[in-house]
Design a protein around this motif. Structure first.
Motif, mmCIF file in Angstrom:
data_model
loop_
_atom_site.group_PDB
_atom_site.id
_atom_site.type_symbol
_atom_site.label_atom_id
_atom_site.label_comp_id
_atom_site.label_asym_id
_atom_site.label_seq_id
_atom_site.Cartn_x
_atom_site.Cartn_y
_atom_site.Cartn_z
ATOM 1 N N SER A 6 0.831 -1.200 0.000
ATOM 2 C CA SER A 6 0.000 0.000 0.000
ATOM 3 C C SER A 6 0.868 1.254 0.000
ATOM 4 C CB SER A 6 -0.925 0.004 1.225
ATOM 5 O OG SER A 6 -1.609 1.232 1.351
ATOM 6 N N ASN A 7 0.447 2.235 -0.752
ATOM 7 C CA ASN A 7 1.004 3.585 -0.692
ATOM 8 C C ASN A 7 -0.158 4.543 -0.452
ATOM 9 O OD1 ASN A 7 3.867 3.206 -1.320
ATOM 10 N ND2 ASN A 7 3.171 2.592 -3.359
ATOM 11 N N ARG A 8 -0.119 5.280 0.637
ATOM 12 C CA ARG A 8 -1.220 6.189 0.938
ATOM 13 C C ARG A 8 -0.674 7.563 1.311
ATOM 14 N NH1 ARG A 8 -3.414 2.809 6.019
ATOM 15 N NH2 ARG A 8 -3.014 1.200 4.450
ATOM 16 N N LYS A 9 -1.481 8.584 1.065
ATOM 17 C CA LYS A 9 -1.031 9.954 1.302
ATOM 18 C C LYS A 9 -2.212 10.859 1.584
ATOM 19 C CE LYS A 9 1.420 13.743 -1.049
ATOM 20 N NZ LYS A 9 2.034 14.171 -2.334
ATOM 21 N N ILE A 10 -2.032 11.758 2.546
ATOM 22 C CA ILE A 10 -3.019 12.801 2.820
ATOM 23 C C ILE A 10 -2.305 14.144 2.752
ATOM 24 C CG2 ILE A 10 -2.709 12.617 5.330
ATOM 25 C CD1 ILE A 10 -5.695 13.399 5.581
ATOM 26 N N THR A 11 -2.934 15.094 2.097
ATOM 27 C CA THR A 11 -2.332 16.409 1.906
ATOM 28 C C THR A 11 -3.353 17.494 2.225
ATOM 29 O OG1 THR A 11 -0.837 15.629 0.167
ATOM 30 C CG2 THR A 11 -1.263 17.998 0.251
ATOM 31 N N GLY A 12 -2.921 18.489 2.977
ATOM 32 C CA GLY A 12 -3.723 19.680 3.219
ATOM 33 C C GLY A 12 -2.957 20.886 2.708
ATOM 34 N N GLY A 13 -3.654 21.807 2.060
ATOM 35 C CA GLY A 13 -2.941 22.932 1.489
ATOM 36 C C GLY A 13 -3.736 24.214 1.485
ATOM 37 N N ALA A 14 -3.004 25.329 1.390
ATOM 38 C CA ALA A 14 -3.591 26.657 1.241
ATOM 39 C C ALA A 14 -2.937 27.323 0.037
ATOM 40 C CB ALA A 14 -3.366 27.495 2.497
ATOM 41 N N TYR A 15 -3.753 27.950 -0.799
ATOM 42 C CA TYR A 15 -3.271 28.514 -2.057
ATOM 43 C C TYR A 15 -3.821 29.942 -2.198
ATOM 44 C CZ TYR A 15 -2.965 23.487 -2.502
ATOM 45 O OH TYR A 15 -2.730 22.173 -2.256
ATOM 46 N N TYR A 16 -2.919 30.879 -2.468
ATOM 47 C CA TYR A 16 -3.313 32.288 -2.553
ATOM 48 C C TYR A 16 -3.005 32.820 -3.949
ATOM 49 C CZ TYR A 16 -3.546 37.291 -1.618
ATOM 50 O OH TYR A 16 -3.862 38.622 -1.663
ATOM 51 N N SER A 17 -4.041 33.295 -4.631
ATOM 52 C CA SER A 17 -3.875 33.847 -5.981
ATOM 53 C C SER A 17 -3.435 35.303 -5.858
ATOM 54 C CB SER A 17 -5.189 33.748 -6.763
ATOM 55 O OG SER A 17 -5.562 32.397 -6.956
ATOM 56 N N LEU A 18 -2.132 35.513 -5.930
ATOM 57 C CA LEU A 18 -1.600 36.862 -5.807
ATOM 58 C C LEU A 18 -1.978 37.704 -7.021
ATOM 59 C CD1 LEU A 18 0.145 38.637 -3.940
ATOM 60 C CD2 LEU A 18 2.138 37.921 -5.281
ATOM 61 N N THR A 19 -1.873 37.106 -8.198
ATOM 62 C CA THR A 19 -2.352 37.707 -9.443
ATOM 63 C C THR A 19 -3.070 36.621 -10.229
ATOM 64 O OG1 THR A 19 -0.389 37.187 -10.782
ATOM 65 C CG2 THR A 19 -0.320 39.215 -9.475
ATOM 66 N N LYS A 20 -3.548 36.958 -11.418
ATOM 67 C CA LYS A 20 -4.243 35.978 -12.249
ATOM 68 C C LYS A 20 -3.337 34.820 -12.617
ATOM 69 C CE LYS A 20 -6.737 35.508 -16.618
ATOM 70 N NZ LYS A 20 -7.219 36.222 -17.854
ATOM 71 N N ASN A 21 -2.038 35.079 -12.734
ATOM 72 C CA ASN A 21 -1.097 34.058 -13.186
ATOM 73 C C ASN A 21 -0.170 33.532 -12.093
ATOM 74 O OD1 ASN A 21 -1.226 36.310 -15.638
ATOM 75 N ND2 ASN A 21 -1.526 34.213 -16.324
ATOM 76 N N THR A 56 0.398 32.144 -8.182
ATOM 77 C CA THR A 56 -0.229 31.572 -6.985
ATOM 78 C C THR A 56 0.839 31.187 -5.975
ATOM 79 O OG1 THR A 56 -2.077 30.698 -8.283
ATOM 80 C CG2 THR A 56 -1.707 29.732 -6.104
ATOM 81 N N LEU A 57 0.646 31.598 -4.728
ATOM 82 C CA LEU A 57 1.508 31.186 -3.624
ATOM 83 C C LEU A 57 0.847 30.017 -2.899
ATOM 84 C CD1 LEU A 57 2.328 34.718 -2.137
ATOM 85 C CD2 LEU A 57 3.498 33.497 -3.990
ATOM 86 N N LEU A 58 1.663 29.104 -2.397
ATOM 87 C CA LEU A 58 1.077 27.908 -1.789
ATOM 88 C C LEU A 58 1.873 27.430 -0.591
ATOM 89 C CD1 LEU A 58 2.738 25.012 -2.549
ATOM 90 C CD2 LEU A 58 2.055 25.760 -4.826
ATOM 91 N N GLY A 59 1.163 26.729 0.288
ATOM 92 C CA GLY A 59 1.769 26.021 1.398
ATOM 93 C C GLY A 59 1.030 24.707 1.598
ATOM 94 N N GLU A 60 1.774 23.606 1.738
ATOM 95 C CA GLU A 60 1.155 22.278 1.843
ATOM 96 C C GLU A 60 1.847 21.449 2.917
ATOM 97 O OE1 GLU A 60 -0.357 21.289 -2.715
ATOM 98 O OE2 GLU A 60 1.652 20.660 -2.079
ATOM 99 N N TYR A 61 1.055 20.583 3.531
ATOM 100 C CA TYR A 61 1.582 19.568 4.445
ATOM 101 C C TYR A 61 1.072 18.206 3.982
ATOM 102 C CZ TYR A 61 1.559 16.276 8.302
ATOM 103 O OH TYR A 61 1.696 15.140 9.050
ATOM 104 N N SER A 62 1.971 17.219 3.937
ATOM 105 C CA SER A 62 1.587 15.879 3.504
ATOM 106 C C SER A 62 2.140 14.828 4.458
ATOM 107 C CB SER A 62 2.119 15.579 2.091
ATOM 108 O OG SER A 62 1.553 16.438 1.132
ATOM 109 N N ASN A 63 1.332 13.809 4.684
ATOM 110 C CA ASN A 63 1.761 12.622 5.424
ATOM 111 C C ASN A 63 1.641 11.435 4.493
ATOM 112 O OD1 ASN A 63 0.611 10.078 7.107
ATOM 113 N ND2 ASN A 63 2.227 11.127 8.261
ATOM 114 N N THR A 64 2.749 10.736 4.292
ATOM 115 C CA THR A 64 2.788 9.601 3.369
ATOM 116 C C THR A 64 3.192 8.346 4.130
ATOM 117 O OG1 THR A 64 3.488 11.090 1.601
ATOM 118 C CG2 THR A 64 3.758 8.746 1.202
#
Length: 216
Positions: free
Chosen positions: A164-179, A181-189
């Motif tokens: 088995s390979n399993r993963k959970i990810t939570g993230g926040a994404y901020y559209s600074l402009t139309k093109n 995007t800033l992001l922050g993510e946490y993942s547990n695998t």
């Protein structure tokens, strides 16, 4: 590869195709020339429900014969098959999707990788993933979870084989402009082998990602 896609019937489409067969990436037996091509198909359905609300679903299948010289038991062959189902709904700023697949003799991680035991016995595989996101103006929050599993072949005892390979990810994404995007993510695998009894044969990782991406 040759595919045919039907015209759009009120959001409903069907694609069917034939392709040059693919060799296994991991099977140690010498591969014989394929006696037949592979076949695959896909059905999609897009349903606009209301302004800002849309439903999408799809289902696909694949089938291909595998032929091997067979170092231990002599020449052997089998047909690998697989299918998946996907559904997604958008309601204004809310988005959710679910995905499931099942295969027999098509492997895991990559197509036709670890797909049999070298003795003509297919390995079954299945997996799923779900994701939910919601936008608050320029900020989008989301979480997804997925699990991909591989079964041993009939009568097989292979403790080093992936289970088995399993993963959970939570993230926040901020559209600074139309093109941009800033992001922050946490993942547990978490990965497990077939010997993962009492916590043995497992590997876990916790990762944090901070970055930006540009779309154009």
């Amino acid at each position: 590869q040759i595919d045919y896609t039907t015209p759009d019937f009120s959001g409903f489409n069907v694609t069917a195709g034939i392709f040059n067969p693919i060799n296994s990436l991991t099977n140690g037996d010498a591969t014989e020339p394929k006696k037949a091509p592979g076949f695959h198909g896909k059905v999609t359905w897009t349903l606009p429900i209301a302004d800002g609300t849309k439903f999408y679903a799809s289902a696909t299948f694949i089938t291909q014969e595998q032929d091997y010289v067979g170092a231990v038991i002599g020449p052997y062959s089998y047909t690998g098959t697989g299918y998946d189902i996907f559904a997604k709904i958008d309601v204004q700023d809310f988005e959710a999707f679910g995905y499931y697949y099942h295969g027999s003799g098509i492997g895991t991680t990559a197509l036709f990788a670890w797909n049999d035991d070298g003795l003509g016995h297919k390995r079954d595989s299945d997996g799923y993933m779900a994701q939910v996101t919601y936008k608050f103006g320029p900020v989008k929050l989301g979480v997804n979870y997925g699990d991909s599993r591989l079964d041993q072949a009939s009568g097989e005892v292979n403790p080093t084989l992936v289970k088995s390979n399993r993963k959970i990810t939570g993230g926040a994404y901020y559209s600074l402009t139309k093109n941009l995007t800033l992001l922050g993510e946490y993942s547990n695998t978490r990965s497990e082998s077939q010997s993962a009894v009492g916590g043995g044969g497992t590997n876990t990782a916790n990762t944090f990602n901070v970055g930006a991406f540009v779309a154009f």
